[in-house]
Design a protein around this motif. Structure first.
Motif, PDB file in Angstrom:
ATOM      1  N   PRO A  71       0.787  -1.276  -0.061  1.00 54.58           N
ATOM      2  CA  PRO A  71      -0.014   0.062  -0.006  1.00 54.58           C
ATOM      3  C   PRO A  71       0.860   1.119  -0.090  1.00 54.58           C
ATOM      4  N   PRO A  72       0.086   2.401  -0.075  1.00 59.44           N
ATOM      5  CA  PRO A  72       0.779   3.742   0.072  1.00 59.44           C
ATOM      6  C   PRO A  72       1.575   3.916   1.282  1.00 59.44           C
ATOM      7  N   MET A  73       2.898   4.240   1.415  1.00 56.35           N
ATOM      8  CA  MET A  73       3.584   4.473   2.597  1.00 56.35           C
ATOM      9  C   MET A  73       2.552   5.284   3.621  1.00 56.35           C
ATOM     10  N   PHE A  74       2.111   6.369   3.272  1.00 60.09           N
ATOM     11  CA  PHE A  74       1.258   7.244   4.130  1.00 60.09           C
ATOM     12  C   PHE A  74       0.218   6.362   4.856  1.00 60.09           C
ATOM     13  N   ALA A  75      -0.346   5.334   4.230  1.00 63.90           N
ATOM     14  CA  ALA A  75      -1.252   4.712   4.888  1.00 63.90           C
ATOM     15  C   ALA A  75      -0.655   3.522   5.877  1.00 63.90           C
ATOM     16  N   PHE A 139      -8.857   5.356   4.962  1.00 59.22           N
ATOM     17  CA  PHE A 139      -9.077   6.385   3.829  1.00 59.22           C
ATOM     18  C   PHE A 139      -7.814   6.594   2.752  1.00 59.22           C
ATOM     19  N   ALA A 140      -6.518   6.456   3.251  1.00 52.98           N
ATOM     20  CA  ALA A 140      -5.313   6.532   2.563  1.00 52.98           C
ATOM     21  C   ALA A 140      -5.219   5.368   1.939  1.00 52.98           C
ATOM     22  N   LEU A 141      -5.693   4.264   2.500  1.00 57.73           N
ATOM     23  CA  LEU A 141      -5.683   2.799   1.608  1.00 57.73           C
ATOM     24  C   LEU A 141      -6.600   3.065   0.502  1.00 57.73           C
ATOM     25  N   LEU A 142      -7.649   3.370   0.841  1.00 58.23           N
ATOM     26  CA  LEU A 142      -8.964   3.510  -0.288  1.00 58.23           C
ATOM     27  C   LEU A 142      -8.229   4.459  -1.435  1.00 58.23           C
ATOM     28  N   ALA A 143      -7.583   5.493  -1.050  1.00 60.56           N
ATOM     29  CA  ALA A 143      -7.162   6.689  -1.966  1.00 60.56           C
ATOM     30  C   ALA A 143      -6.061   5.869  -2.885  1.00 60.56           C
ATOM     31  N   GLY A 144      -5.357   5.205  -2.361  1.00 57.91           N
ATOM     32  CA  GLY A 144      -4.043   4.982  -2.957  1.00 57.91           C
ATOM     33  C   GLY A 144      -4.567   3.835  -3.749  1.00 57.91           C
ATOM     34  N   TRP A 145      -5.407   3.139  -3.784  1.00 60.52           N
ATOM     35  CA  TRP A 145      -5.842   2.014  -4.683  1.00 60.52           C
ATOM     36  C   TRP A 145      -6.816   2.222  -5.564  1.00 60.52           C
ATOM     37  N   SER A 146      -7.515   3.607  -5.730  1.00 62.28           N
ATOM     38  CA  SER A 146      -8.465   3.786  -6.544  1.00 62.28           C
ATOM     39  C   SER A 146      -7.913   3.904  -7.793  1.00 62.28           C
TER      40      SER A 146
END
Length: 146
Positions: A71-75, A139-146
């Motif tokens: 996933p994105p590192m921020f998440a 939400f970072a997970l959702l945004a990173g994979w959309s």
């Protein structure tokens, strides 16, 4: 994409459990008719032990899902904060809460004259940080994979 879905579902399941128990059930149980401090503490100990056990299980599932999905590192950072808060609660604060509740449960007066514990404030503060981290991480997970 399968593991990313598991990571999102696990994050929001964890968030929902914490919100339901810590911010709804825990304060309301003491307002119920005939629930004494001793009864409330006894129930609370069982409920929070079960919640923390479920949180540890969800953390393990989440860690596997994160490793498998990249996933994105921020998440990852936000969810790392949530895990750190859980570890601090279990290892750092719960022993003090257990000592206080042991004293109240052993007191023949139901803990009426005993000094209040500041550990509840610490636990609640960590809970607020954990909830915030789960919201941001989810939400970072959702945004990173959309």
């Amino acid at each position: 994409m399968y593991w990313s879905s598991i990571a999102v579902a696990t994050t929001f399941t964890w968030l929902g459990m914490v919100l339901a128990i810590s911010f709804i059930e825990a304060p309301l149980k003491f307002r119920a008719p005939k629930v004494t401090l001793q009864i409330g503490l006894g129930v609370g100990r069982l409920v929070f032990r079960a919640l923390n056990s479920a949180e540890v299980a969800l953390t393990l599932i989440l860690l596997v899902a994160l490793v498998m999905s990249r996933p994105p590192m921020f998440a990852v950072a936000a969810l790392g904060v949530a895990v750190a808060m859980l570890v601090t609660q279990i290892a750092g604060v719960r022993p003090f809460l257990a000592k206080r509740s042991d004293a109240v449960l052993a007191d023949p007066d139901g803990g009426v004259g005993l000094k209040r514990s500041k550990a509840h404030f610490a636990y609640s503060g960590l809970e607020i940080i954990k909830v915030s981290a789960l919201v941001v991480g989810g939400f970072a997970l959702l945004a990173g994979w959309s």
